[in-house]
Design an enzyme around this catalytic site. Structure first.
Site: not given
Ligand code: GLN
Length: 478
Positions: A67, A142, A166
């Protein structure tokens, strides 16, 4: 070698010299060339990947995708943001250093939501990533690029990051295994911070066994990260993967989560089937309720934004990355660099974060959120006095269409309902495929007490091996 092979098989073929490390690399590079223009999972495939060194190492010759918020020395780490578009990482993240020692190597950088902020990978400044099971749907986020690449058989494993779900959420949407570990089990050194008290590197793989294989190589204390757990011993997480669950195991079904409003009926049916399957494997099922979970998404919303505002203040056009060219003085340089470099979602979060931390509002928002976080954490710890693991959905619905929450970003935040509470409590959890609704994969989630990864993986593995979801792949990607 089949493109949808798992690490275990590829490793065996390399060891028995049925295939060379170079041939394995060629297979995956060719697949990225052939399919990734349609999927968009990678921001870059390296033309000169680092050659793995030690043939005796446990993951020798196994490529992964990283990532783009995780530092790989000498490579760009953009966080899918314009502000870091040309930022070259000066060092390897500890987890990267460790998988290299284990013989694995990185083939490139995975697309993600900008600074890991999102649930669909739509906030990347550079490209969309599409769900391999239906390219009109999002892969989740994400870590959308990390999950989609593994699901499409473009790579056998990938790193994502977890702050509020994410890795688990895109893993569920793409039909792969997503592991989020106990806070601090994997060093955060070299993971570009979003909300430091919640952030953690996570793993996407095709099978639970592979997840355990990768995890075994990257845990451990790290003098470069003071929040890394210092007392962990090295564990071979594959050792307990017998296909059976531990005798006498008790699994607590989080009833209020399972019955939460808005859960897709098809998802609900699959979860009920999964509970029956766990029971058949010998687990004792108990129904419990964790009422504070209902506040998880709201608490996560405030704490993550507060920490993001603070962490992202370092991107000022001076120290890292993008610098605006049309500024008269220093203040304007800061303002223009940030205005031009950050995308909408990131700006929205910085503004909310500064608001909830501001003198007049910190008590009402940030401090209250921290209090509720502690109550939630306690509630989880209390639950683990009577059960070994907990069970709930990973997501309320299958992968949605692009733009589904365009007019309603708050609705998008509710995607975190089942995942964020786990980060707030610092617990480990895993999302494992549990079937399909209208052709789209669904994930179930198992959660354990701190440092219960062995038990979690053992149980998830037994469930997985009793089904064949992990052998399925999208036909067009054959
Ligand atoms: N969907 C969550 C957010 O928008 C989680 C993001 C994450 O775990 N980096 O913050």
């Amino acid at each position: 070698m089949m493109p949808f092979s798992d690490i275990k098989k590829i490793r065996e073929q390399i060891r028995t010299k049925k295939i060379s490390v170079q041939e394995v690399q060629n297979v995956y590079v060719d697949r990225f060339k052939k399919f990734d223009d349609k999927i968009g999972s990678a921001l870059e495939i390296f033309s000169n990947p680092e050659a793995p060194q030690n043939p005796d190492a446990p993951l020798y010759g196994i490529p992964g995708l990283i990532k783009d918020n995780i530092c790989q020395k000498g490579r760009i780490a953009s966080c899918s943001s314009k502000i870091l578009e040309n930022f070259v990482a000066p060092y390897d993240a500890t987890a990267v250093e460790r998988f290299k020692i284990a013989g694995a190597y990185s083939l490139g950088r995975a697309n993600c939501d900008e600074f890991a902020m999102g649930s669909s990978t739509e906030t990347s400044a550079f490209q969309l990533t599409r769900n391999p099971w239906d390219i009109t749907c999002v892969p989740g986020g994400s870590s959308g690029g990390s999950a989609a690449s593994v699901a499409a058989g473009l790579i056998p494993w990938s790193f994502g990051s977890e702050t509020g779900g994410s890795v688990r959420q895109p893993a569920a949407f793409c039909g792969v295994v997503g592991l989020k570990v106990t806070y601090g089990l994997i060093s955060r050194y070299g993971l570009i911070a979003y909300a430091s008290s919640l952030d953690s590197i996570g793993i996407c793989t095709r099978t639970v066994y592979d997840s355990a294989l990768v995890l075994s190589q990257i845990t451990g204390p790290d003098s470069k990260d003071s929040t890394a757990l210092q007392d962990v011993k090295k564990i071979d997480y594959t050792a307990q993967l017998t296909g059976k669950i531990r005798p006498g195991m008790k699994i607590g079904i989080i009833d209020n989560a399972l019955n939460a409003e808005g859960i897709d009926a098809g998802v609900r049916t699959l979860l009920d089937d999964a509970i029956t399957a766990l029971e058949k494997l010998g687990a004792k099922i108990e129904r419990i309720s964790l009422p504070s979970m209902d506040h998880g998404a709201a608490v996560y919303f405030m704490i993550s934004r507060a920490e993001a505002a603070s962490n992202l203040s370092r991107f000022d056009g001076v120290r890292y990355g993008y610098r605006s060219k049309n500024s008269e003085d220093l203040l304007e340089l800061y303002e223009n660099s940030r205005a031009e470099g950050f995308g909408r979602e990131v700006k929205r979060r910085i503004m909310i974060g500064n608001y909830v931390l501001s003198a007049g509002h910190a008590d009402a928002y940030y401090k209250s959120a921290k209090i509720v976080q502690e109550i939630m954490r306690q509630e989880f710890l209390d639950a683990f006095k009577s059960v070994d693991l907990l069970f709930m959905p990973t997501t309320p619905c299958p992968a949605f269409k692009f733009g589904a929450f365009k007019e309603n970003p708050l609705q998008m935040d509710l995607q975190d309902y089942f995942t964020a509470p786990i980060n707030l409590a610092g617990l480990p959890a895993i999302s494992v495929p549990c079937g399909f609704v209208d052709g789209m994969p669904i994930g179930m989630q198992l959660i354990g007490p701190h440092q219960s990864e062995e038990l979690l993986l053992q149980t998830a593995h037994a469930y997985e091996q009793a089904h064949d979801w992990h052998t399925k792949y999208p036909e067009w990607l054959k």
